[in-house]
Write a protein that holds these residues in place. Structure first.
Motif, mmCIF file in Angstrom:
data_model
loop_
_atom_site.group_PDB
_atom_site.id
_atom_site.type_symbol
_atom_site.label_atom_id
_atom_site.label_comp_id
_atom_site.label_asym_id
_atom_site.label_seq_id
_atom_site.Cartn_x
_atom_site.Cartn_y
_atom_site.Cartn_z
ATOM 1 N N ALA A 186 11.529 -1.683 3.599
ATOM 2 C CA ALA A 186 10.094 -2.297 3.718
ATOM 3 C C ALA A 186 9.423 -2.159 2.501
ATOM 4 O O ALA A 186 8.623 -2.710 1.717
ATOM 5 C CB ALA A 186 9.113 -2.168 4.745
ATOM 6 N N GLY A 187 9.517 -0.795 2.020
ATOM 7 C CA GLY A 187 9.001 -0.460 0.734
ATOM 8 C C GLY A 187 7.901 0.921 0.902
ATOM 9 O O GLY A 187 7.220 1.093 0.091
ATOM 10 N N LYS A 188 7.981 1.441 2.065
ATOM 11 C CA LYS A 188 7.192 2.594 2.286
ATOM 12 C C LYS A 188 7.468 3.873 1.403
ATOM 13 O O LYS A 188 6.320 4.479 0.922
ATOM 14 C CB LYS A 188 7.424 3.151 3.698
ATOM 15 C CG LYS A 188 7.241 1.884 4.694
ATOM 16 C CD LYS A 188 7.526 2.519 6.195
ATOM 17 C CE LYS A 188 8.718 3.096 6.511
ATOM 18 N NZ LYS A 188 9.898 2.006 6.504
ATOM 19 N N THR A 189 8.674 4.377 1.251
ATOM 20 C CA THR A 189 9.001 5.392 0.271
ATOM 21 C C THR A 189 8.474 5.089 -1.149
ATOM 22 O O THR A 189 8.071 5.765 -1.741
ATOM 23 C CB THR A 189 10.398 5.623 0.151
ATOM 24 O OG1 THR A 189 10.698 5.965 1.781
ATOM 25 C CG2 THR A 189 10.968 6.877 -0.577
ATOM 26 N N THR A 190 8.774 3.803 -1.442
ATOM 27 C CA THR A 190 8.498 3.267 -2.801
ATOM 28 C C THR A 190 6.863 3.471 -2.986
ATOM 29 O O THR A 190 6.490 3.762 -4.085
ATOM 30 C CB THR A 190 8.864 1.945 -3.247
ATOM 31 O OG1 THR A 190 10.423 1.764 -3.065
ATOM 32 C CG2 THR A 190 8.319 1.509 -4.445
ATOM 33 N N THR A 191 6.184 3.266 -1.895
ATOM 34 C CA THR A 191 4.478 3.311 -1.830
ATOM 35 C C THR A 191 4.228 4.813 -2.184
ATOM 36 O O THR A 191 3.453 5.055 -3.131
ATOM 37 C CB THR A 191 3.976 2.888 -0.725
ATOM 38 O OG1 THR A 191 4.513 1.481 -0.424
ATOM 39 C CG2 THR A 191 2.468 2.794 -0.572
ATOM 40 N N LEU A 192 4.840 5.693 -1.554
ATOM 41 C CA LEU A 192 4.489 7.252 -1.787
ATOM 42 C C LEU A 192 4.950 7.534 -3.126
ATOM 43 O O LEU A 192 4.127 8.099 -3.682
ATOM 44 C CB LEU A 192 5.358 8.036 -0.758
ATOM 45 C CG LEU A 192 4.871 7.534 0.747
ATOM 46 C CD1 LEU A 192 5.620 8.968 1.410
ATOM 47 C CD2 LEU A 192 3.533 7.789 0.918
ATOM 48 N N PRO A 219 -2.619 21.150 -1.325
ATOM 49 C CA PRO A 219 -2.826 19.630 -1.171
ATOM 50 C C PRO A 219 -4.344 19.131 -0.778
ATOM 51 O O PRO A 219 -4.829 19.869 -0.026
ATOM 52 C CB PRO A 219 -1.950 19.175 -0.307
ATOM 53 C CG PRO A 219 -1.714 20.080 1.014
ATOM 54 C CD PRO A 219 -1.797 21.425 -0.211
ATOM 55 N N LYS A 220 -4.502 18.077 -1.573
ATOM 56 C CA LYS A 220 -5.919 17.323 -0.986
ATOM 57 C C LYS A 220 -5.508 16.026 -0.447
ATOM 58 O O LYS A 220 -5.899 15.612 0.682
ATOM 59 C CB LYS A 220 -6.884 17.091 -2.121
ATOM 60 C CG LYS A 220 -7.625 18.193 -2.838
ATOM 61 C CD LYS A 220 -8.532 17.822 -3.969
ATOM 62 C CE LYS A 220 -8.524 18.543 -5.168
ATOM 63 N NZ LYS A 220 -9.002 17.822 -6.224
ATOM 64 N N LEU A 221 -4.345 15.409 -0.885
ATOM 65 C CA LEU A 221 -3.673 14.285 -0.192
ATOM 66 C C LEU A 221 -2.207 14.658 -0.038
ATOM 67 O O LEU A 221 -1.486 14.902 -1.090
ATOM 68 C CB LEU A 221 -3.761 13.248 -1.125
ATOM 69 C CG LEU A 221 -3.098 11.984 -0.847
ATOM 70 C CD1 LEU A 221 -3.659 11.487 0.345
ATOM 71 C CD2 LEU A 221 -3.190 10.894 -1.992
ATOM 72 N N LEU A 222 -1.963 14.741 0.854
ATOM 73 C CA LEU A 222 -0.431 15.217 1.449
ATOM 74 C C LEU A 222 0.362 13.959 1.896
ATOM 75 O O LEU A 222 -0.244 13.171 2.655
ATOM 76 C CB LEU A 222 -0.507 16.146 2.683
ATOM 77 C CG LEU A 222 0.931 16.764 3.078
ATOM 78 C CD1 LEU A 222 1.540 17.544 1.887
ATOM 79 C CD2 LEU A 222 0.369 17.878 4.398
ATOM 80 N N LEU A 223 1.362 13.862 1.164
ATOM 81 C CA LEU A 223 1.999 12.454 1.332
ATOM 82 C C LEU A 223 3.362 12.729 2.243
ATOM 83 O O LEU A 223 4.120 13.383 1.775
ATOM 84 C CB LEU A 223 2.462 11.682 0.009
ATOM 85 C CG LEU A 223 1.476 11.407 -0.859
ATOM 86 C CD1 LEU A 223 1.994 11.111 -2.079
ATOM 87 C CD2 LEU A 223 0.422 10.504 -0.365
ATOM 88 N N LEU A 224 3.293 12.370 3.479
ATOM 89 C CA LEU A 224 4.536 12.868 4.330
ATOM 90 C C LEU A 224 5.533 11.677 4.445
ATOM 91 O O LEU A 224 4.978 10.667 5.169
ATOM 92 C CB LEU A 224 4.230 13.329 5.553
ATOM 93 C CG LEU A 224 3.160 14.367 5.504
ATOM 94 C CD1 LEU A 224 2.701 14.966 7.079
ATOM 95 C CD2 LEU A 224 3.875 15.570 5.130
ATOM 96 N N ASP A 225 6.910 11.806 4.100
ATOM 97 C CA ASP A 225 7.911 10.585 4.366
ATOM 98 C C ASP A 225 8.627 10.822 5.450
ATOM 99 O O ASP A 225 9.584 11.701 5.566
ATOM 100 C CB ASP A 225 8.493 10.760 2.971
ATOM 101 C CG ASP A 225 9.412 9.219 2.903
ATOM 102 O OD1 ASP A 225 9.381 8.391 3.905
ATOM 103 O OD2 ASP A 225 9.929 8.698 1.982
#
Ligand code: ATP
Length: 241
Positions: free
Chosen positions: A43-49, A158-164
């Motif tokens: 869908a593009g989720k990883t690309t968004t991260l 981290p202040k913003l943690l991106l979890l894939d």
């Protein structure tokens, strides 16, 4: 009043100079919240991260258009290392730890940019890792490797943690444990979290807000509680009717 930490406005990502993968994505993340981004494979989720952390690479014919605003500053197409210094830390899908290094050596890699060597803080959340701190990463179970990947990210401050997809390939009981710890990290360390998941049911249990992405577009968004009640979400994403 809650304040915005991150805002994506009409973000498009192009791969190989012509494939449009994100087709105008707008997302807002409030400071201190957990936001989940759900949707099917591709869908593009990883690309968004990647567009947020800076892993979309113009030199490879990959381009981010639109604006990404973090702490009031424009960051689209910024260098990933600069983003990391500013507290944007991504945990990649597939638990990319160093298998030949010990648990503690893996954690040390997380300290590299931040200088934070508070391993006890990590062991506090993941007691298994304390017991196995001298064991090589490759000998850990899948769940422990995911814990190590998150622990290493924590040391990067981290202040913003991106979890894939932290749940990928793990037994349900392990996933539950990890999700509970993610919630604790959010509260106790005051880390804002963007959680990409296929496991919509569990993700919506710990998230405050959710976005659903299909084919490069956000097709629905709302408070996590509302999405959990939504008939379409239940049928298509939670396997419930
Ligand atoms: P998954 O859960 O499978 O990772 P996703 O929602 O995270 O799915 P993406 O990985 O962002 O989806 O991929 C979105 C689309 O972009 C897919 O069709 C994928 O094949 C394509 N894609 C991903 N990376 C590249 C790339 N480097 N070059 C070209 N196309 C790509």
């Amino acid at each position: 009043m809650a304040s915005k930490l991150l805002e994506l406005n009409n973000v498009e990502v192009v791969y190989n100079d012509f494939i449009l993968v994100l087709k105008g994505v707008s997302i807002e993340i409030e400071k201190g919240s957990i936001v989940t981004l759900l949707g099917p494979n591709g869908a593009g989720k990883t690309t968004t991260l990647k567009s947020i952390s800076g892993l979309i690479k113009p030199e490879r014919g990959e381009v981010t258009r639109g604006t990404i605003v973090y702490e009031g500053k424009r960051i689209e197409n910024r260098d990933p290392e600069e983003n990391a210094r500013d507290g944007i830390i991504q945990v990649m899908e597939g638990r990319r730890i160093f298998e030949e290094l010990t648990v503690e050596e893996n954690l040390r890699a997380g300290s590299y940019i931040s200088g934070n060597t508070d391993f006890d803080m990590v062991y506090n959340y993941f007691p298994n890792l304390r017991e196995k701190r001298n064991l090589r990463g490759g000998y850990l179970s899948g769940g422990e490797q995911q814990m190590l990947a998150i622990g290493r990210a924590l040391l990067a401050k981290p202040k913003l943690l991106l979890l894939d997809e932290p749940s990928l390939g793990l037994a349900p009981i392990v996933v539950k444990e990890i999700f509970e710890i993610i919630k604790r990290i959010n509260r106790e360390e005051n880390v804002t979290i963007l959680l990409v998941e296929q496991n919509a049911k569990l993700a919506l249990e710990i998230a405050d807000y959710g976005y659903i992405m299909e084919n490069g577009r956000i097709v629905m968004d709302g408070e996590a509680e509302k999405l959990r009640q939504n008939e379409d979400v239940r049928e298509f994403y939670m396997g419930m009717t």
